[in-house]
Design an enzyme around this catalytic site. Structure first.
Site, PDB file in Angstrom:
ATOM      1  N   GLU A   1       0.682  -1.162   0.065  1.00 30.92           N
ATOM      2  CA  GLU A   1       0.065  -0.005   0.007  1.00 30.92           C
ATOM      3  C   GLU A   1       0.998   1.326  -0.027  1.00 30.92           C
ATOM      4  O   GLU A   1       0.487   2.075   0.976  1.00 30.92           O
ATOM      5  CB  GLU A   1      -0.945   0.029   1.215  1.00 30.92           C
ATOM      6  CG  GLU A   1      -1.789  -1.300   1.063  1.00 30.92           C
ATOM      7  CD  GLU A   1      -3.384  -1.302   2.067  1.00 30.92           C
ATOM      8  OE1 GLU A   1      -3.095  -0.391   2.981  1.00 30.92           O
ATOM      9  OE2 GLU A   1      -4.088  -1.707   1.896  1.00 30.92           O
TER      10      GLU A   1
ATOM     11  N   GLU B   1      -5.295  -8.555  -0.841  1.00 31.98           N
ATOM     12  CA  GLU B   1      -5.955  -8.338   0.533  1.00 31.98           C
ATOM     13  C   GLU B   1      -7.549  -7.713   0.214  1.00 31.98           C
ATOM     14  O   GLU B   1      -7.765  -7.217  -0.729  1.00 31.98           O
ATOM     15  CB  GLU B   1      -5.340  -7.212   1.219  1.00 31.98           C
ATOM     16  CG  GLU B   1      -4.219  -7.232   1.985  1.00 31.98           C
ATOM     17  CD  GLU B   1      -3.792  -6.063   2.798  1.00 31.98           C
ATOM     18  OE1 GLU B   1      -4.863  -5.219   3.514  1.00 31.98           O
ATOM     19  OE2 GLU B   1      -2.636  -5.671   3.002  1.00 31.98           O
TER      20      GLU B   1
END
Length: 221
Positions: free
Chosen positions: A3, A123
């Protein structure tokens, strides 16, 4: 890398340069493992999908772009995450499911048409803190993602797999967040995950499987 963001440069050049430097370095010392970025999957301001697929305007301001970042030569497969209940402050469950389906299809399409690379949804989770939460909603959320991936994989498309955030075993509750589950505590969830794993494996031939996955997938055959 997971991320990554650079909100001081929404155009994305700073993050792109860093990703190129880091992926090149890692590849120089390890040529035996696959590399990915761990992107959330947002589209940057120069990508037309920032207006049609991103959850909101803010998602284009993090300095990342799914297609541009994933297209680096040392990145082996693209990655995206799925957290609609964190990305939207107020959204009905049915609207959330529609968004998830569109989000998954969009990124798989990018893998097919532009990147020519597999796409893994590395995810995703559905929070148990949502108002009026029921575990059946999480099952449907998972199934929506699984079905889109399988529809791509069975056609040899870019949809390559997924990782649920996050699985636990009993006794690990202190490490949990609002996404964690113990899969076998809910039979429908466990069956859903098992069936998805086995039908993906079947595309490559169940007879090629080894160990516990082979035993699991062949037990009902």
């Amino acid at each position: 890398m997971n991320e990554p963001r650079c909100m001081t440069d929404p155009a994305g050049d700073t993050l792109q340069d860093w990703l190129e430097e880091m992926s090149t370095f890692v590849r120089s010392i390890d040529k035996k493992h696959l590399l990915t970025v761990g992107l959330e999957g947002f589209y940057g301001p120069k990508n037309p999908k920032s207006l049609t697929v991103n959850p909101a305007d803010w998602a284009a301001l993090y300095g990342s772009d799914f297609v541009r970042n994933s297209n680096l030569p040392n990145i082996d497969f693209a990655s995206a995450h799925i957290y609609p209940d964190h990305w939207f402050h107020e959204i009905e469950f049915e609207e959330s499911v529609k968004f998830v389906s569109k989000w998954v299809r969009s990124h798989i399409d990018d893998g097919d048409r532009e990147l020519k690379k597999p796409v893994v949804f590395t995810e995703f989770g559905y929070s148990n803190q949502n108002p009026n939460f029921h575990p059946s909603q999480r099952d449907r959320f998972f199934k929506t993602i699984f079905d889109e991936i399988y529809a791509s994989a069975r056609k040899n498309g870019a949809g390559a797999g997924s990782f649920v955030w996050q699985f636990f075993v009993g006794g690990m509750e202190e490490y949990n967040d609002d996404f964690g589950i113990v899969p076998w505590q809910r039979s429908s969830t466990y069956q859903l995950i098992t069936e998805h794993s086995c039908r993906l494996a079947a595309l490559r031939g169940l007879n090629q499987l080894k160990g516990s996955l082979r035993e699991l997938c062949l037990q009902d055959k």
